[in-house]
Design a protein around this motif. Structure first.
Motif, short mmCIF file in Angstrom:
data_model
loop_
_atom_site.label_atom_id
_atom_site.label_comp_id
_atom_site.label_asym_id
_atom_site.label_seq_id
_atom_site.Cartn_x
_atom_site.Cartn_y
_atom_site.Cartn_z
N ILE A 1 2.02 0.06 10.25
CA ILE A 1 0.86 0.13 11.02
C ILE A 1 -0.14 1.22 10.35
O ILE A 1 0.46 2.37 10.57
CB ILE A 1 0.81 0.26 12.47
N ALA A 2 -1.21 1.03 9.68
CA ALA A 2 -1.87 2.01 9.17
C ALA A 2 -3.25 1.81 10.24
O ALA A 2 -4.28 1.22 10.07
CB ALA A 2 -2.33 1.69 7.76
N ASP A 3 -3.47 3.05 10.80
CA ASP A 3 -4.62 3.44 11.62
C ASP A 3 -5.54 4.28 11.10
O ASP A 3 -5.25 5.39 10.83
CB ASP A 3 -4.03 3.88 12.84
N ASP B 1 3.36 -7.24 1.76
CA ASP B 1 2.18 -6.85 1.74
C ASP B 1 2.02 -5.51 0.85
O ASP B 1 1.03 -4.97 0.58
CB ASP B 1 1.40 -6.68 3.35
N THR B 2 3.08 -4.95 0.52
CA THR B 2 3.06 -3.47 0.09
C THR B 2 2.48 -3.40 -1.43
O THR B 2 2.20 -2.51 -2.03
CB THR B 2 4.40 -2.82 0.08
N GLY C 1 -10.06 1.91 -3.33
CA GLY C 1 -9.09 1.16 -3.07
C GLY C 1 -7.87 1.64 -2.41
O GLY C 1 -7.83 3.04 -2.71
N VAL C 2 -7.11 0.99 -1.73
CA VAL C 2 -5.87 1.47 -1.08
C VAL C 2 -4.79 0.76 -1.40
O VAL C 2 -4.80 -0.70 -1.29
CB VAL C 2 -6.14 1.64 0.34
N GLN C 3 -3.66 1.14 -1.54
CA GLN C 3 -2.44 0.59 -1.87
C GLN C 3 -1.20 1.30 -1.33
O GLN C 3 -1.16 2.71 -1.23
CB GLN C 3 -2.18 0.06 -3.22
N TYR C 4 -0.19 0.45 -0.73
CA TYR C 4 1.09 1.40 -0.25
C TYR C 4 2.13 1.05 -0.85
O TYR C 4 2.43 -0.05 -1.56
CB TYR C 4 0.97 0.67 1.41
N SER C 5 2.86 2.12 -1.14
CA SER C 5 4.19 2.16 -1.78
C SER C 5 5.24 2.67 -0.98
O SER C 5 5.29 3.81 -0.38
CB SER C 5 4.16 3.04 -3.08
#
Length: 331
Positions: free
Chosen positions: A232-234, A248-249, A218-222
């Motif tokens: 933008i996450a490439d 969305d964070t 899983g991936v989550q952004y703080s």
């Protein structure tokens, strides 16, 4: 002389009778054809088999549809002596009945694909049935053969390879903005579980308990100072590029990895994450990049600080935090 003639006649009659008896003997009965027995499949381990709403079928028989993408799909294969003999695609986990050969070595292999945070496993409608493409039953996007029948069927086609249920690379997913097309990347955005067991046919149980191992990270952004524009996450083509708004964070995103069949942390398929900030005026600010070795069944949090408006000198800080606990992450 007369006695000699009678003895010769008796020998001749006896020999003829034996020959005639042999000619009239029925041929040996052919060996009985191999039968099958039925067993219930019970999925255990990391998986939870609560069902999602199935929704309603979209009209038409050859159109794409998204109304069933929330369903969990169970792909089951039975092999005898390493040859695939029975196969089935299910969307009901509590009533999977297996066909098992009565001789040889039996292998039962299963995969469960959940929608997770993605758009759902890609399928089409054919003849009023939901159908998936390769590697589910060997079809393709134009002529899928992986029909959801909720029963085990004899394999009808041979494509020159052993049918398997454990392929996780490049699984076709619905394109988010266009439900008529499919997209795929190395790590599809879904939640996947795999399991396999082998036993002698003579010792086949009435209930086959199959331990399912989760192959998901899983991936989550703080974020800090992220109040406008887009993050933008490439993912270097390993996963679809992610565009996040400030709202969305808090979301958690799920991905599968083939490499989890070998180890619990990505090595060969580790992902280089490149982050950018798109300002409200469209200008792009590079924040930095980091190679992340995502771990099986772990939610990785990526902390990002957006530079203050107008700041030219800024050193990005990108870190990851592994979420662990005493129970399976409920992503």
């Amino acid at each position: 002389m007369r006695l000699r003639f009678l003895l010769l006649a008796c020998v001749t009659i006896t020999a003829f009778s034996c020959k005639k008896s042999n000619e009239q003997a029925p041929p040996a009965a052919p060996p009985a054809s191999e039968g099958t027995v039925e067993a219930l499949l019970k999925l255990t381990g990391d998986i939870k088999t609560s069902e999602s709403p199935l929704g309603k079928k979209a009209p038409g028989t050859t159109v794409f549809a998204k109304t069933l993408t929330d369903s969990t799909i169970y792909y089951v294969i039975v092999r005898k002596d390493n040859k695939s003999v029975y196969i089935g695609v299910f969307n009901q986990a509590d009533s999977i009945k297996l066909k098992l050969p009565t001789a040889g070595t039996v292998t039962v292999e299963a995969a469960a694909y959940k929608k997770g945070s993605g758009t759902g496993l890609f399928y089409r409608w054919y003849d009023g049935r939901q159908a998936y493409s390769s590697p589910i039953y060997g079809g393709d996007a134009v002529n899928p053969t992986g029909y959801v029948t909720n029963q085990m069927d004899t394999i009808r086609y041979v494509y020159g390879y052993v049918f398997r249920a454990d392929s996780l690379r490049y699984r076709s997913m619905f394109v988010p903005e266009d439900s008529t097309r499919a997209t795929n990347t190395l790590h599809p955005e879904m939640d996947a579980y795999l399991g396999s067991t082998t036993f002698a046919a003579s010792a086949a149980p009435d209930v086959v308990n199959l331990f399912m191992k989760r192959h998901t990270f899983g991936v989550q952004y703080s974020t800090q100072n992220f109040t406008s524009g887009r993050l933008i996450a490439d993912y270097s083509n390993y996963m679809p590029t992610r565009y996040l708004t400030p709202a969305d964070t808090t979301r958690q995103f799920l991905y599968t990895a083939e490499e989890f069949k070998e180890r619990d942390s990505l090595l060969n398929d580790a992902v280089t994450v490149k982050l950018k900030w798109e300002k409200p005026d469209g200008a792009i600010v590079a924040l930095g990049e980091k190679k992340i070795y995502f771990k099986r069944n772990i939610l990785t949090k990526i902390n990002v600080t957006i530079p203050p408006s107008g700041s030219a000198a800024f050193t990005p800080s990108i870190t990851e935090t592994d979420w662990t606990g005493s129970e399976t992450v409920g992503f």
